[in-house]
Write an enzyme that holds these catalytic residues in place. Structure first.
Site, PDB file in Angstrom:
ATOM      1  N   LYS A   2       0.544   3.313  -3.059  1.00 42.50           N
ATOM      2  CA  LYS A   2      -0.620   4.168  -3.292  1.00 42.50           C
ATOM      3  C   LYS A   2      -0.253   5.647  -3.282  1.00 42.50           C
ATOM      4  O   LYS A   2      -0.807   6.443  -4.044  1.00 42.50           O
ATOM      5  CB  LYS A   2      -1.694   3.890  -2.235  1.00 42.50           C
ATOM      6  CG  LYS A   2      -2.281   2.489  -2.283  1.00 42.50           C
ATOM      7  CD  LYS A   2      -3.179   2.217  -1.080  1.00 42.50           C
ATOM      8  CE  LYS A   2      -3.773   0.831  -1.119  1.00 42.50           C
ATOM      9  NZ  LYS A   2      -4.592   0.508   0.068  1.00 42.50           N
ATOM     10  N   SER A  33       0.800  -1.237   0.000  1.00 41.86           N
ATOM     11  CA  SER A  33       0.000   0.000   0.000  1.00 41.86           C
ATOM     12  C   SER A  33       0.828   1.279   0.000  1.00 41.86           C
ATOM     13  O   SER A  33       0.286   2.360  -0.259  1.00 41.86           O
ATOM     14  CB  SER A  33      -0.947   0.008   1.201  1.00 41.86           C
ATOM     15  OG  SER A  33      -2.025  -0.871   0.990  1.00 41.86           O
ATOM     16  N   TYR A  72      -2.200  -3.026 -10.900  1.00 39.45           N
ATOM     17  CA  TYR A  72      -2.243  -2.727  -9.463  1.00 39.45           C
ATOM     18  C   TYR A  72      -1.423  -3.725  -8.653  1.00 39.45           C
ATOM     19  O   TYR A  72      -0.675  -3.337  -7.743  1.00 39.45           O
ATOM     20  CB  TYR A  72      -3.695  -2.714  -8.990  1.00 39.45           C
ATOM     21  CG  TYR A  72      -3.861  -2.379  -7.529  1.00 39.45           C
ATOM     22  CD1 TYR A  72      -3.662  -1.072  -7.073  1.00 39.45           C
ATOM     23  CD2 TYR A  72      -4.222  -3.347  -6.601  1.00 39.45           C
ATOM     24  CE1 TYR A  72      -3.812  -0.755  -5.739  1.00 39.45           C
ATOM     25  CE2 TYR A  72      -4.374  -3.038  -5.260  1.00 39.45           C
ATOM     26  CZ  TYR A  72      -4.165  -1.737  -4.829  1.00 39.45           C
ATOM     27  OH  TYR A  72      -4.315  -1.434  -3.508  1.00 39.45           O
ATOM     28  N   TYR A 132      -3.938   3.072   7.760  1.00 42.60           N
ATOM     29  CA  TYR A 132      -5.202   2.341   7.770  1.00 42.60           C
ATOM     30  C   TYR A 132      -6.148   2.950   8.806  1.00 42.60           C
ATOM     31  O   TYR A 132      -6.164   4.164   8.987  1.00 42.60           O
ATOM     32  CB  TYR A 132      -4.962   0.843   8.011  1.00 42.60           C
ATOM     33  CG  TYR A 132      -4.059   0.195   6.988  1.00 42.60           C
ATOM     34  CD1 TYR A 132      -4.313   0.325   5.624  1.00 42.60           C
ATOM     35  CD2 TYR A 132      -2.941  -0.527   7.367  1.00 42.60           C
ATOM     36  CE1 TYR A 132      -3.490  -0.261   4.671  1.00 42.60           C
ATOM     37  CE2 TYR A 132      -2.108  -1.121   6.423  1.00 42.60           C
ATOM     38  CZ  TYR A 132      -2.394  -0.978   5.082  1.00 42.60           C
ATOM     39  OH  TYR A 132      -1.578  -1.546   4.151  1.00 42.60           O
ATOM     40  N   VAL A 137       1.247  -3.903   4.001  1.00 42.03           N
ATOM     41  CA  VAL A 137       1.125  -5.165   4.729  1.00 42.03           C
ATOM     42  C   VAL A 137       2.343  -6.073   4.591  1.00 42.03           C
ATOM     43  O   VAL A 137       2.419  -7.113   5.236  1.00 42.03           O
ATOM     44  CB  VAL A 137      -0.156  -5.942   4.335  1.00 42.03           C
ATOM     45  CG1 VAL A 137      -1.394  -5.176   4.755  1.00 42.03           C
ATOM     46  CG2 VAL A 137      -0.155  -6.258   2.852  1.00 42.03           C
TER      47      VAL A 137
END
Length: 312
Positions: free
Chosen positions: A71, A68, A196, A248, A266
C-alpha cells in the site's frame, strides 16, 4: 546507530524468537497458512555507511508476499501519476481505530471516501488511480516501480497467493462496489481486485525490503545510485502515513513504544524506516491479534530502546 554486525542482529532475533509461539499465522487467506510460524529474519540497510552496507540475520533468503506493505509503494506511484490534489480528493488522511477491512467509516463519512490509504478501502481506491490504458498495463507499471525501488532487480509475484486472495476477497469487492456507487472509483471491480491481489502478492525477502525502506529513509533517493526515485515530498507523505496508520489499529501504541515509520503486512513482513539513517526489513509470520508480526514488532521495540530510534 542501529545494529552494526550480523551477530548483533542475530542476538536480538534470538531474544524475540520465543514470542512466535504466542502468535498465529494468517489463515483467512488459504495460501498463507503454509508459512513456517517459527521463521524470524531481519535486515538493516545503513544509508550512512557507504553505498550498500546491510546487516542481516535469520533465514534472509526466505521470500514472502508484501500484502499491505504494498500500500505504501502504490501510494507513492499514484501520487507520482496523479498528484497530491487528485489522490486526496478520493482518499482521506485520518487514522482509524477500526480494523483495516472495516466498512463502517465508509458508511458514516459524509463524503463516503476511505479515511486513509492504509486501510483496504483506501488502498483499493489508490490502486485504481495508477495510470495505464488497461488493467495489465497498470499492473506492470506497479511491478516495474517496485523493481526500480530495488535498483532494477527482477522480482515477481506469488500466483498461488494472488489467486487465493482473489477467490476469498468478497469483503474487498463489497468495499469497491460501495465506493463505485459513491463515485470514489470507477471501472470494473474484478479488474481492480485482480490488480490489487497481485500487488499484495509481490514477493521478496527481508534484504529486498530493507533496501526499499532505505529509499524512503533517504528521502526518495536510491541509496546506491543516488538517483531520485520518489520526490522528497511524496516520500514524506508516505512516511507520515506509516507513522499514523501503518501498523493497523495498533499504530498509536507503536508510535509511542517505537516511534518510527513502519508498515506491516499479514504475511508477517514489516518495512520500517529510520529517516536519514536506516531501512529495515523484517519477516516473521506469527501475528498478534491485530495482524502485526509479533516478533517483528518486538525487534523494532528493542532496537528503538537500545539505539534511540524514535523520531519524536
Amino acid at each position: 546507530m542501529g545494529c552494526q554486525t550480523d551477530q548483533e542482529l542475530l542476538g536480538i532475533i534470538e531474544r524475540v524468537k520465543p514470542l512466535v509461539a504466542k502468535g498465529k499465522v494468517a489463515d483467512y487467506i488459504p495460501a498463507l497458512k503454509a508459512a513456517d510460524q517459527s521463521n524470524v529474519s531481519a535486515a538493516v540497510f545503513h544509508i550512512t555507511r557507504g553505498s550498500d552496507v546491510c546487516v542481516s540475520a535469520g533465514d534472509i533468503e526466505q521470500k514472502f508476499t508484501l500484502q499491505s506493505i504494498s500500500k505504501v509503494l502504490v501510494l507513492a506511484l499514484a501520487l507520482i501519476d496523479q498528484g497530491y490534489t487528485n489522490v486526496f480528493q478520493k482518499v482521506g488522511m485520518e487514522p482509524t481505530g477500526d480494523p483495516y477491512n472495516s466498512m463502517i467509516k465508509l458508511e458514516t463519512s459524509s463524503h463516503s471516501k476511505p479515511l486513509n490509504p492504509m486501510i483496504n478501502a483506501g488502498a483499493l481506491a489508490v490502486t485504481s488511480m495508477v495510470n495505464g490504458n488497461s488493467p495489465d498495463e497498470r499492473w506492470h507499471r506497479i511491478l516495474h516501480f517496485v523493481q526500480c525501488l530495488l535498483g532494477g532487480k527482477a522480482i515477481g509475484y506469488n500466483k498461488e497467493v494472488a489467486d487465493s486472495e482473489f477467490k476469498t476477497t468478497d469483503l474487498n469487492r463489497s468495499l469497491c462496489y460501495f465506493m463505485k456507487q459513491h463515485g470514489v472509483i470507477d471501472g470494473d471491480v474484478d479488474e481492480l481486485i485482480d490488480i490489487y491481489t497481485k500487488q499484495c502478492a509481490i514477493e521478496m525477502n527481508c534484504l529486498d525490503l530493507s533496501r526499499i525502506a532505505a529509499v524512503f529513509a533517504n528521502n526518495g533517493r536510491d541509496p546506491q545510485s543516488g538517483n531520485i526515485l520518489i520526490e522528497e515530498e511524496i516520500a514524506r507523505i508516505c512516511k507520515t502515513f506509516m507513522v499514523t496508520c501503518g501498523m493497523y489499529n495498533a499504530s498509536g501504541e507503536f508510535a509511542i513504544k517505537v516511534g518510527i515509520p513502519a508498515k506491516s503486512g499479514v504475511s508477517g513482513g514489516i518495512m520500517a524506516v529510520v529517516p536519514g539513517k536506516l531501512g529495515i526489513g523484517i519477516f516473521s509470520p506469527a501475528l498478534d491479534e491485530r495482524g502485526n508480526s509479533i516478533a517483528g514488532a518486538e525487534i523494532l521495540k528493542i532496537m528503538a530502546e537500545e539505539y534511540h530510534f524514535s523520531i519524536f
